[in-house]
Design a protein around this motif. Structure first.
Motif, PDB file in Angstrom:
ATOM      1  N   TYR A 104      35.995   6.014 107.828  1.00  0.00           N
ATOM      2  CA  TYR A 104      36.667   6.883 106.878  1.00  0.00           C
ATOM      3  C   TYR A 104      37.150   5.950 105.796  1.00  0.00           C
ATOM      4  O   TYR A 104      37.093   6.062 104.703  1.00  0.00           O
ATOM      5  CB  TYR A 104      37.400   8.062 107.440  1.00  0.00           C
ATOM      6  CG  TYR A 104      37.855   8.994 106.331  1.00  0.00           C
ATOM      7  CD1 TYR A 104      37.236   9.890 106.026  1.00  0.00           C
ATOM      8  CD2 TYR A 104      39.215   9.092 105.603  1.00  0.00           C
ATOM      9  CE1 TYR A 104      37.682  11.059 105.221  1.00  0.00           C
ATOM     10  CE2 TYR A 104      39.729   9.694 104.663  1.00  0.00           C
ATOM     11  CZ  TYR A 104      38.929  10.980 104.493  1.00  0.00           C
ATOM     12  OH  TYR A 104      39.141  11.970 103.602  1.00  0.00           O
ATOM     13  N   LEU A 105      38.014   4.786 106.220  1.00  0.00           N
ATOM     14  CA  LEU A 105      38.473   4.147 105.451  1.00  0.00           C
ATOM     15  C   LEU A 105      37.436   3.166 104.704  1.00  0.00           C
ATOM     16  O   LEU A 105      37.656   2.970 103.392  1.00  0.00           O
ATOM     17  CB  LEU A 105      39.579   3.199 106.183  1.00  0.00           C
ATOM     18  CG  LEU A 105      40.808   4.131 106.811  1.00  0.00           C
ATOM     19  CD1 LEU A 105      41.444   2.953 107.593  1.00  0.00           C
ATOM     20  CD2 LEU A 105      41.647   4.569 105.750  1.00  0.00           C
ATOM     21  N   ASP A 106      36.455   2.832 105.320  1.00  0.00           N
ATOM     22  CA  ASP A 106      35.411   2.172 104.799  1.00  0.00           C
ATOM     23  C   ASP A 106      34.730   2.600 103.696  1.00  0.00           C
ATOM     24  O   ASP A 106      34.399   2.293 102.537  1.00  0.00           O
ATOM     25  CB  ASP A 106      34.248   1.551 105.816  1.00  0.00           C
ATOM     26  CG  ASP A 106      35.007   0.369 106.673  1.00  0.00           C
ATOM     27  OD1 ASP A 106      36.005  -0.044 106.312  1.00  0.00           O
ATOM     28  OD2 ASP A 106      34.342   0.091 107.802  1.00  0.00           O
ATOM     29  N   PHE A 107      34.657   3.983 103.862  1.00  0.00           N
ATOM     30  CA  PHE A 107      33.843   4.832 103.033  1.00  0.00           C
ATOM     31  C   PHE A 107      34.658   5.127 101.490  1.00  0.00           C
ATOM     32  O   PHE A 107      34.147   4.948 100.534  1.00  0.00           O
ATOM     33  CB  PHE A 107      33.550   6.086 103.620  1.00  0.00           C
ATOM     34  CG  PHE A 107      33.005   7.187 102.752  1.00  0.00           C
ATOM     35  CD1 PHE A 107      31.406   7.017 102.615  1.00  0.00           C
ATOM     36  CD2 PHE A 107      33.432   7.942 101.905  1.00  0.00           C
ATOM     37  CE1 PHE A 107      30.726   7.846 101.594  1.00  0.00           C
ATOM     38  CE2 PHE A 107      32.434   9.029 101.184  1.00  0.00           C
ATOM     39  CZ  PHE A 107      31.205   8.590 100.903  1.00  0.00           C
ATOM     40  N   ILE A 108      35.941   5.094 102.002  1.00  0.00           N
ATOM     41  CA  ILE A 108      36.773   5.452 100.642  1.00  0.00           C
ATOM     42  C   ILE A 108      36.738   3.635  99.853  1.00  0.00           C
ATOM     43  O   ILE A 108      36.353   4.033  98.764  1.00  0.00           O
ATOM     44  CB  ILE A 108      38.206   5.328 101.083  1.00  0.00           C
ATOM     45  CG1 ILE A 108      38.679   6.951 101.668  1.00  0.00           C
ATOM     46  CG2 ILE A 108      39.290   5.406  99.811  1.00  0.00           C
ATOM     47  CD1 ILE A 108      40.110   6.961 102.222  1.00  0.00           C
ATOM     48  N   ARG A 137      47.129   3.938 105.109  1.00  0.00           N
ATOM     49  CA  ARG A 137      45.676   3.332 105.353  1.00  0.00           C
ATOM     50  C   ARG A 137      45.075   3.805 104.380  1.00  0.00           C
ATOM     51  O   ARG A 137      44.320   3.108 103.709  1.00  0.00           O
ATOM     52  CB  ARG A 137      45.371   3.374 106.673  1.00  0.00           C
ATOM     53  CG  ARG A 137      45.980   2.699 107.888  1.00  0.00           C
ATOM     54  CD  ARG A 137      45.944   1.186 107.972  1.00  0.00           C
ATOM     55  NE  ARG A 137      46.748   0.795 108.803  1.00  0.00           N
ATOM     56  CZ  ARG A 137      46.430  -0.321 109.467  1.00  0.00           C
ATOM     57  NH1 ARG A 137      45.434  -0.768 109.407  1.00  0.00           N
ATOM     58  NH2 ARG A 137      47.221  -0.645 110.423  1.00  0.00           N
ATOM     59  N   ILE A 138      45.159   5.059 104.092  1.00  0.00           N
ATOM     60  CA  ILE A 138      44.268   5.608 103.182  1.00  0.00           C
ATOM     61  C   ILE A 138      44.540   5.267 101.538  1.00  0.00           C
ATOM     62  O   ILE A 138      43.601   5.030 101.019  1.00  0.00           O
ATOM     63  CB  ILE A 138      44.418   7.203 103.240  1.00  0.00           C
ATOM     64  CG1 ILE A 138      43.762   7.858 104.382  1.00  0.00           C
ATOM     65  CG2 ILE A 138      44.035   7.920 101.831  1.00  0.00           C
ATOM     66  CD1 ILE A 138      43.888   9.208 104.768  1.00  0.00           C
ATOM     67  N   GLN A 139      45.843   5.129 101.382  1.00  0.00           N
ATOM     68  CA  GLN A 139      46.319   4.611 100.127  1.00  0.00           C
ATOM     69  C   GLN A 139      45.605   3.020 100.081  1.00  0.00           C
ATOM     70  O   GLN A 139      45.019   2.676  98.973  1.00  0.00           O
ATOM     71  CB  GLN A 139      47.716   4.346 100.048  1.00  0.00           C
ATOM     72  CG  GLN A 139      48.274   3.692  98.713  1.00  0.00           C
ATOM     73  CD  GLN A 139      49.613   3.972  98.704  1.00  0.00           C
ATOM     74  OE1 GLN A 139      50.389   5.000  98.844  1.00  0.00           O
ATOM     75  NE2 GLN A 139      50.563   2.940  98.230  1.00  0.00           N
ATOM     76  N   GLN A 140      45.919   2.187 101.035  1.00  0.00           N
ATOM     77  CA  GLN A 140      45.383   0.812 101.063  1.00  0.00           C
ATOM     78  C   GLN A 140      43.872   0.800 100.699  1.00  0.00           C
ATOM     79  O   GLN A 140      43.345  -0.256 100.279  1.00  0.00           O
ATOM     80  CB  GLN A 140      45.916   0.111 102.388  1.00  0.00           C
ATOM     81  CG  GLN A 140      47.385  -0.276 102.366  1.00  0.00           C
ATOM     82  CD  GLN A 140      47.878  -0.680 103.831  1.00  0.00           C
ATOM     83  OE1 GLN A 140      47.109  -0.190 104.921  1.00  0.00           O
ATOM     84  NE2 GLN A 140      48.751  -1.165 103.947  1.00  0.00           N
ATOM     85  N   ALA A 141      43.185   1.630 101.199  1.00  0.00           N
ATOM     86  CA  ALA A 141      41.839   1.783 101.273  1.00  0.00           C
ATOM     87  C   ALA A 141      41.357   2.055  99.763  1.00  0.00           C
ATOM     88  O   ALA A 141      40.207   1.956  99.407  1.00  0.00           O
ATOM     89  CB  ALA A 141      41.154   2.695 102.012  1.00  0.00           C
ATOM     90  N   GLY A 142      42.179   2.586  98.706  1.00  0.00           N
ATOM     91  CA  GLY A 142      41.971   2.608  97.685  1.00  0.00           C
ATOM     92  C   GLY A 142      41.999   4.101  96.928  1.00  0.00           C
ATOM     93  O   GLY A 142      41.766   4.408  95.874  1.00  0.00           O
ATOM     94  N   ALA A 143      42.391   5.207  97.852  1.00  0.00           N
ATOM     95  CA  ALA A 143      42.345   6.436  97.535  1.00  0.00           C
ATOM     96  C   ALA A 143      43.315   6.778  96.234  1.00  0.00           C
ATOM     97  O   ALA A 143      44.335   6.090  96.273  1.00  0.00           O
ATOM     98  CB  ALA A 143      42.604   7.273  98.467  1.00  0.00           C
ATOM     99  N   ASP A 144      42.978   7.420  95.427  1.00  0.00           N
ATOM    100  CA  ASP A 144      43.656   7.622  94.180  1.00  0.00           C
ATOM    101  C   ASP A 144      44.991   8.632  94.462  1.00  0.00           C
ATOM    102  O   ASP A 144      45.857   8.784  93.651  1.00  0.00           O
ATOM    103  CB  ASP A 144      42.891   8.177  93.160  1.00  0.00           C
ATOM    104  CG  ASP A 144      41.875   6.802  92.691  1.00  0.00           C
ATOM    105  OD1 ASP A 144      42.250   5.866  91.870  1.00  0.00           O
ATOM    106  OD2 ASP A 144      40.912   6.993  93.002  1.00  0.00           O
TER     107      ASP A 144
END
Ligand SMILES: Cc1cc2nc3c(=O)[nH]c(=O)nc-3n(C[C@H](O)[C@H](O)[C@H](O)COP(=O)(O)O)c2cc1C
Length: 344
Positions: A104-108, A137-144
């Motif tokens: 999921y994180l890689d996908f983001i 983690r979701i924020q670090q992966a780049g989600a806006d």
């Protein structure tokens, strides 16, 4: 050509149309197609809090004492659920088995490299049970931004309305400890005190609310005489509830509103903007007619704005919300009495 740009959750959007969280956004190819068709933002498919708890050991230091609490939490969560449990289990068996949180994180990350439009990650949750660390983690992966799909069916006879409100507040407070990106709540209409509860929630640090989630609904198969799954897709008539509550809440809440459920054409998108939505979310129509339907809806919105001489969305957004209309009761009772009086 009108200017369709707007803002939602503090994000600048080129128009109000957002792809709602659904399986269509599971591939980079589709995400690119959505951007090309004109989508202003995409909400990614949700991961479930159960999965976060389940895989927690991969993301935190195993010497951390909270790990065992989390594992216990998972068992509690799974055992104390009925309705939510079924939905979570369906998800865990059909999606989560093949898609780990790391994926999921890689996908983001990959999706952020594929498109320029904002990407909103999504977590389906029903409690604040030690999973909120993962939001970071979701924020670090780049989600806006992060949308929390909180589906709580207030069916427990031992809980009061304020007990349920407290669950929402706790989830928001916990998640906000870990992220600085905007957080929105996707809510269901099951609330005994919808206006007051939602206004209070809107002032609790969230940037937006999505009205409403369309949960899996149970149905009954009368041939087999058993409970069956209801329809997954909405129909083009399913927007009335969203329309009414958007119109009632617009201008009263302390955050943005996104309309979801039953938006199948530009006419409904226009109605929901007039009712006061900042953004419009679409899922079923894209399954039924294809991702390119976003273009058709945008084209219709553009033409409608030209025909009515509106140059920007703000010129008409909320024009028919309850606080802006002459007779606020038409959104509640009078309309019903008038139209039905003619029929019966
Ligand atoms: C196949 C499918 C999968 C969905 N998966 C999710 C999900 O993972 N998370 C979520 O918050 N909503 C999910 N939804 C709900 C949609 O985001 C949306 O709220 C709902 O379908 C109502 O919008 P619509 O009338 O445009 O379909 C899903 C909907 C469909 C049809």
């Amino acid at each position: 050509m009108a200017d369709l740009s707007t803002t939602y959750l503090g994000l600048a959007l080129r128009n109000p149309l957002i792809v709602s969280s659904c399986g269509l956004a599971n591939s980079l190819e589709n995400i690119k197609k959505m951007e090309d068709a004109g989508a202003a933002a995409i909400v990614l498919k949700s991961i479930f809090e159960e999965q976060i708890v389940f895989e927690a050991d991969k993301f935190i230091d195993s010497s951390d004492n909270s790990l065992s609490a989390m594992k216990k939490g998972l068992n509690d969560i799974l055992q104390n659920r009925s309705y939510d449990y079924m939905e979570a289990m369906d998800y865990m068996t059909n999606f989560a088995k093949e898609h780990t949180l790391k994926e999921y994180l890689d996908f983001i990350k990959q999706a952020k490299e594929t498109v320029k439009i904002p990407l909103i990650a999504s977590i389906n949750c029903v409690s604040a049970y030690d999973w909120s660390f993962f939001a970071k983690r979701i924020q670090q992966a780049g989600a806006d931004a992060l949308e929390l799909n909180i589906f709580i069916l207030p069916s427990d006879i031992n809980k009061t309305a304020s007990d349920y409100d407290e669950i929402y507040r706790k989830i928001i407070a916990d998640v906000k400890k870990f992220v600085s990106i905007p957080v929105s709540l996707k809510l269901s209409y099951y609330s005994s005190n919808l206006v007051n509860s939602f206004i209070a929630l809107s002032n609790s640090g969230i940037a937006g609310m999505v009205l409403f989630n369309k949960p899996y609904n149970p149905d009954i198969n009368i041939d087999k005489i058993e409970i069956s799954a209801g329809k997954i897709f909405s129909s083009s008539d399913d927007y009335f509830r969203t329309l009414r509550w958007t119109a009632i809440l617009s201008g009263r809440v302390g955050c943005d509103l996104a309309a979801s459920t039953g938006v199948h054409n530009y006419e409904t998108a226009v109605k929901l903007l007039l009712a006061g939505s900042n953004a419009i979310q679409l899922a079923s129509v894209l399954y039924e007619k294809g991702i390119d339907e976003i273009k058709t809806i945008l084209d219709g919105l553009n033409k409608w704005m030209d025909a009515h001489n509106f140059k920007t969305i703000e010129e008409f957004r909320g024009k028919l919300s309850q606080i802006n209309i002459e007779n606020p009761a038409v959104l509640e009772r009078v309309q019903f009495m008038k139209s039905y009086a003619k029929i019966v």
